[in-house]
Scaffold this motif. Structure first.
Motif, PDB file in Angstrom:
ATOM      1  N   ILE A 283      14.570  31.421  35.731  1.00  0.00           N
ATOM      2  CA  ILE A 283      13.747  30.245  36.014  1.00  0.00           C
ATOM      3  C   ILE A 283      13.341  30.132  37.479  1.00  0.00           C
ATOM      4  O   ILE A 283      12.195  29.816  37.791  1.00  0.00           O
ATOM      5  CB  ILE A 283      14.477  28.953  35.575  1.00  0.00           C
ATOM      6  N   SER A 284      14.273  30.377  38.385  1.00  0.00           N
ATOM      7  CA  SER A 284      13.999  30.139  39.804  1.00  0.00           C
ATOM      8  C   SER A 284      12.895  31.055  40.325  1.00  0.00           C
ATOM      9  O   SER A 284      12.753  32.209  39.898  1.00  0.00           O
ATOM     10  CB  SER A 284      15.274  30.359  40.622  1.00  0.00           C
ATOM     11  N   SER A 285      12.126  30.528  41.277  1.00  0.00           N
ATOM     12  CA  SER A 285      11.066  31.309  41.913  1.00  0.00           C
ATOM     13  C   SER A 285      11.455  31.759  43.317  1.00  0.00           C
ATOM     14  O   SER A 285      10.615  32.187  44.103  1.00  0.00           O
ATOM     15  CB  SER A 285       9.774  30.478  41.989  1.00  0.00           C
ATOM     16  N   HIS A 286      12.740  31.680  43.633  1.00  0.00           N
ATOM     17  CA  HIS A 286      13.223  32.165  44.924  1.00  0.00           C
ATOM     18  C   HIS A 286      12.961  33.662  45.062  1.00  0.00           C
ATOM     19  O   HIS A 286      12.908  34.399  44.070  1.00  0.00           O
ATOM     20  CB  HIS A 286      14.728  31.926  45.062  1.00  0.00           C
ATOM     21  N   GLU A 287      12.865  34.106  46.295  1.00  0.00           N
ATOM     22  CA  GLU A 287      12.689  35.518  46.595  1.00  0.00           C
ATOM     23  C   GLU A 287      13.869  36.333  46.084  1.00  0.00           C
ATOM     24  O   GLU A 287      15.033  36.015  46.344  1.00  0.00           O
ATOM     25  CB  GLU A 287      12.572  35.702  48.119  1.00  0.00           C
TER      26      GLU A 287
ATOM     27  N   SER B 140      14.410  17.659  54.587  1.00  0.00           N
ATOM     28  CA  SER B 140      15.346  16.539  54.585  1.00  0.00           C
ATOM     29  C   SER B 140      16.109  16.530  53.269  1.00  0.00           C
ATOM     30  O   SER B 140      15.514  16.646  52.194  1.00  0.00           O
ATOM     31  CB  SER B 140      14.606  15.211  54.752  1.00  0.00           C
ATOM     32  N   PHE B 141      17.424  16.407  53.359  1.00  0.00           N
ATOM     33  CA  PHE B 141      18.248  16.310  52.150  1.00  0.00           C
ATOM     34  C   PHE B 141      17.973  15.018  51.390  1.00  0.00           C
ATOM     35  O   PHE B 141      18.380  14.879  50.238  1.00  0.00           O
ATOM     36  CB  PHE B 141      19.736  16.387  52.507  1.00  0.00           C
ATOM     37  N   ASP B 142      17.292  14.087  52.045  1.00  0.00           N
ATOM     38  CA  ASP B 142      16.991  12.803  51.406  1.00  0.00           C
ATOM     39  C   ASP B 142      15.765  12.865  50.501  1.00  0.00           C
ATOM     40  O   ASP B 142      15.441  11.889  49.825  1.00  0.00           O
ATOM     41  CB  ASP B 142      16.764  11.718  52.473  1.00  0.00           C
ATOM     42  N   GLN B 143      15.079  13.994  50.511  1.00  0.00           N
ATOM     43  CA  GLN B 143      13.931  14.136  49.623  1.00  0.00           C
ATOM     44  C   GLN B 143      14.388  14.040  48.163  1.00  0.00           C
ATOM     45  O   GLN B 143      15.483  14.509  47.824  1.00  0.00           O
ATOM     46  CB  GLN B 143      13.231  15.477  49.855  1.00  0.00           C
ATOM     47  N   PRO B 144      13.584  13.446  47.288  1.00  0.00           N
ATOM     48  CA  PRO B 144      13.982  13.302  45.877  1.00  0.00           C
ATOM     49  C   PRO B 144      14.293  14.654  45.231  1.00  0.00           C
ATOM     50  O   PRO B 144      13.538  15.611  45.374  1.00  0.00           O
ATOM     51  CB  PRO B 144      12.741  12.653  45.237  1.00  0.00           C
TER      52      PRO B 144
ATOM     53  N   PHE C 294      16.308  16.998  45.929  1.00  0.00           N
ATOM     54  CA  PHE C 294      16.249  18.112  46.880  1.00  0.00           C
ATOM     55  C   PHE C 294      17.046  19.319  46.390  1.00  0.00           C
ATOM     56  O   PHE C 294      16.550  20.454  46.404  1.00  0.00           O
ATOM     57  CB  PHE C 294      16.768  17.674  48.254  1.00  0.00           C
ATOM     58  N   VAL C 295      18.291  19.105  45.966  1.00  0.00           N
ATOM     59  CA  VAL C 295      19.157  20.221  45.572  1.00  0.00           C
ATOM     60  C   VAL C 295      18.582  20.952  44.361  1.00  0.00           C
ATOM     61  O   VAL C 295      18.502  22.187  44.334  1.00  0.00           O
ATOM     62  CB  VAL C 295      20.588  19.727  45.284  1.00  0.00           C
ATOM     63  N   TYR C 296      18.159  20.175  43.346  1.00  0.00           N
ATOM     64  CA  TYR C 296      17.595  20.799  42.147  1.00  0.00           C
ATOM     65  C   TYR C 296      16.342  21.601  42.490  1.00  0.00           C
ATOM     66  O   TYR C 296      16.178  22.745  42.040  1.00  0.00           O
ATOM     67  CB  TYR C 296      17.262  19.732  41.110  1.00  0.00           C
ATOM     68  N   ARG C 297      15.463  21.026  43.294  1.00  0.00           N
ATOM     69  CA  ARG C 297      14.227  21.705  43.657  1.00  0.00           C
ATOM     70  C   ARG C 297      14.504  22.942  44.501  1.00  0.00           C
ATOM     71  O   ARG C 297      13.824  23.959  44.366  1.00  0.00           O
ATOM     72  CB  ARG C 297      13.293  20.750  44.409  1.00  0.00           C
ATOM     73  N   PHE C 298      15.527  22.869  45.353  1.00  0.00           N
ATOM     74  CA  PHE C 298      15.885  24.019  46.174  1.00  0.00           C
ATOM     75  C   PHE C 298      16.366  25.174  45.303  1.00  0.00           C
ATOM     76  O   PHE C 298      15.946  26.327  45.475  1.00  0.00           O
ATOM     77  CB  PHE C 298      16.962  23.637  47.189  1.00  0.00           C
TER      78      PHE C 298
ATOM     79  N   LYS D 266      15.752  25.693  42.229  1.00  0.00           N
ATOM     80  CA  LYS D 266      14.634  26.166  41.411  1.00  0.00           C
ATOM     81  C   LYS D 266      13.654  27.007  42.219  1.00  0.00           C
ATOM     82  O   LYS D 266      12.838  27.736  41.654  1.00  0.00           O
ATOM     83  CB  LYS D 266      13.908  24.958  40.809  1.00  0.00           C
ATOM     84  N   GLY D 267      13.743  26.916  43.533  1.00  0.00           N
ATOM     85  CA  GLY D 267      12.833  27.686  44.377  1.00  0.00           C
ATOM     86  C   GLY D 267      11.658  26.888  44.875  1.00  0.00           C
ATOM     87  O   GLY D 267      10.756  27.436  45.521  1.00  0.00           O
ATOM     88  N   GLU D 268      11.659  25.585  44.629  1.00  0.00           N
ATOM     89  CA  GLU D 268      10.564  24.723  45.085  1.00  0.00           C
ATOM     90  C   GLU D 268      10.890  24.209  46.492  1.00  0.00           C
ATOM     91  O   GLU D 268      11.158  23.028  46.708  1.00  0.00           O
ATOM     92  CB  GLU D 268      10.349  23.578  44.105  1.00  0.00           C
ATOM     93  N   THR D 269      10.879  25.134  47.431  1.00  0.00           N
ATOM     94  CA  THR D 269      11.227  24.821  48.816  1.00  0.00           C
ATOM     95  C   THR D 269       9.980  24.357  49.552  1.00  0.00           C
ATOM     96  O   THR D 269       9.378  25.106  50.333  1.00  0.00           O
ATOM     97  CB  THR D 269      11.833  26.048  49.502  1.00  0.00           C
ATOM     98  N   ASP D 270       9.596  23.115  49.294  1.00  0.00           N
ATOM     99  CA  ASP D 270       8.418  22.550  49.930  1.00  0.00           C
ATOM    100  C   ASP D 270       8.831  21.903  51.254  1.00  0.00           C
ATOM    101  O   ASP D 270       9.283  20.758  51.292  1.00  0.00           O
ATOM    102  CB  ASP D 270       7.744  21.521  49.014  1.00  0.00           C
ATOM    103  N   TYR D 271       8.677  22.672  52.331  1.00  0.00           N
ATOM    104  CA  TYR D 271       9.062  22.207  53.654  1.00  0.00           C
ATOM    105  C   TYR D 271       7.819  21.797  54.440  1.00  0.00           C
ATOM    106  O   TYR D 271       6.697  21.936  53.977  1.00  0.00           O
ATOM    107  CB  TYR D 271       9.826  23.305  54.405  1.00  0.00           C
TER     108      TYR D 271
END
Length: 410
Positions: free
Chosen positions: A311-315, A70-74, A76-80, A82-87
């Motif tokens: 910094i990012s942990s994305h693949e 959900s884009f409404d998660q606190p 969301f954009v910054y965490r995305f 950064k690679g913190e894709t907690d779905y």
């Protein structure tokens, strides 16, 4: 996904956990299990399609869907970024799940699985474990652990044997060219700016050749692979049902006009850079405002690339060889031209920058990183401006000015 849907899913998760999936279905022989493939849509996160499990039992008819967000998660954009894709994994009434895809005109296909009652019982226990409050949120990986690979993995675990997928007949990408990036390009072909962003941000980690199992990260591809899949020499799929019979690309957006593509935009930038560079060399003066705009934009892109690399942990964000061209140091050229004391610094920056860019172009084939076609005019424009700055300032160094004065006196 809007807030209401996010709330409904969270509520359903709580109910599923409280009741217990296994308790709802005491007789596994009455359970029907299918893998559902929803074909591509128009949104960025729908371009490869979506997969889910379809469970029909006396206790209910529902979809188990992985990769919900959900884009409404606190933050969301910054965490995305950064690679913190907690779905999340969600339990959704089948009617509501199907309604969304039918409403969008997307093709929906279900492949019902050939499973024994014992295997179905194990699957229900695994799903119940997944849906516990402490397990519903997990770290999503776009290519390694997504909405397609998760259902496949949990079914395989319930079967207690390896699933042998048949050959990919959907992507149209040959064995020699089968990489994550090339398969993305196949499904992103009508979204060139989105693919440009992927090519900008992700390095050679998505350019390794894939085996047949790794191709299943794309739901549409997995759909084709499941058709002939086997487990222990027996067919995995018992029957196939086309639930919403539309064209596979009925909901896909039309192609982007060529004149609005990244290649056209950066080719135009290269042409403008060439015209301004020729004029600057002839008149012996740098067009500072143009360099400020050009190198300023490159610096902004460079900040993103640098952040992802460091910094990012994305693949596959690191390494990324494009960092040689796009990096925060471009600010030296963007700002330094207006500061007299920074003149020497800018000259040395431009000399080094040109040399590094030339080396990057000559050695790109050795990096293992696939380049977007728009990268070449983008880099060429930067090289032109670096070269023009060096040439013009070389003509006006104190030594050359003294030579000109001596010639005038003689």
């Amino acid at each position: 996904m809007n807030r209401l849907r996010h709330f409904i899913i969270s509520l359903l998760l709580t109910l599923a956990t409280a009741l217990g999936l296994a308790a709802q279905t005491p007789d596994p022989s009455q359970i029907s299990v299918g893998i559902v493939t929803c074909y591509p849509g128009t949104k960025i996160f729908e371009l490869e399609g979506h997969s889910a499990l379809h469970i029909v039992s006396p206790g209910g008819d529902y979809a188990v869907s992985y990769g919900l967000f959900s884009f409404d998660q606190p933050n969301f954009v910054y965490r995305f970024v950064k690679g913190e894709t907690d779905y999340r994994v969600g339990l959704i009434p089948w009617h509501y799940f199907l309604q969304e895809y039918r409403g969008a005109g997307r093709r929906v296909v279900e492949q019902r699985l050939n499973m024994t009652p014992e295997q179905k019982q194990r699957l229900m226990a695994l799903l119940e474990e997944n849906l516990r409050p402490e397990n519903v949120t997990y770290r999503y990986n776009y290519v390694r652990d997504n909405c397609a690979t998760r259902p496949l993995a949990i079914v395989e675990k319930a079967l207690g044997d390896s699933i042998i997928l048949s050959a990919d007949t959907a992507s149209g990408v040959g064995d020699e060219d089968a990489t994550f990036r090339n398969m993305m390009r196949r499904y992103h072909r009508n979204y060139p700016w989105y693919q440009f962003g992927i090519d900008l941000c992700l390095g050679p980690g998505i350019d390794a050749r894939l085996n047949n199992r790794e191709r299943a990260f794309a739901p549409v591809v997995m759909d084709s692979q499941l058709a002939g899949a086997t487990v222990g020499g027996k067919p995995l799929v018992d029957s196939t049902i086309v639930i919403n019979d539309t064209d596979p690309e009925a909901a896909v957006a039309p192609p982007t006009p060529w004149y609005l593509t990244p290649l056209c935009a950066f080719s135009l930038l290269l042409l403008i850079s060439l015209i301004i560079t020729i004029r600057d060399i002839r008149r012996g003066r740098v067009t500072r405002w143009f360099d400020t705009v050009l190198f300023g934009a490159y610096a902004l892109m460079g900040v993103i690339v640098f952040y992802l690399v460091t910094i990012s942990s994305h693949e596959a964000t690191t390494p990324n060889w494009l960092l040689v061209s796009l990096n925060p140091l471009c600010l030296i050229a963007a700002v330094g031209g207006w500061i007299k004391r920074a003149e020497k610094l800018v000259v040395w920056y431009q000399i080094i920058n040109f040399a590094l860019l030339l080396l990057l172009v000559l050695c790109w084939g050795l990096t293992g990183q696939s380049a977007n076609a728009a990268f070449w005019p983008m880099i060429a424009a930067e090289m032109l401006r670096s070269a023009s700055y060096v040439i013009i300032n070389r003509k006006h160094t104190p030594r050359n000015d003294n030579k000109i004065d001596k010639k005038k006196r003689t």
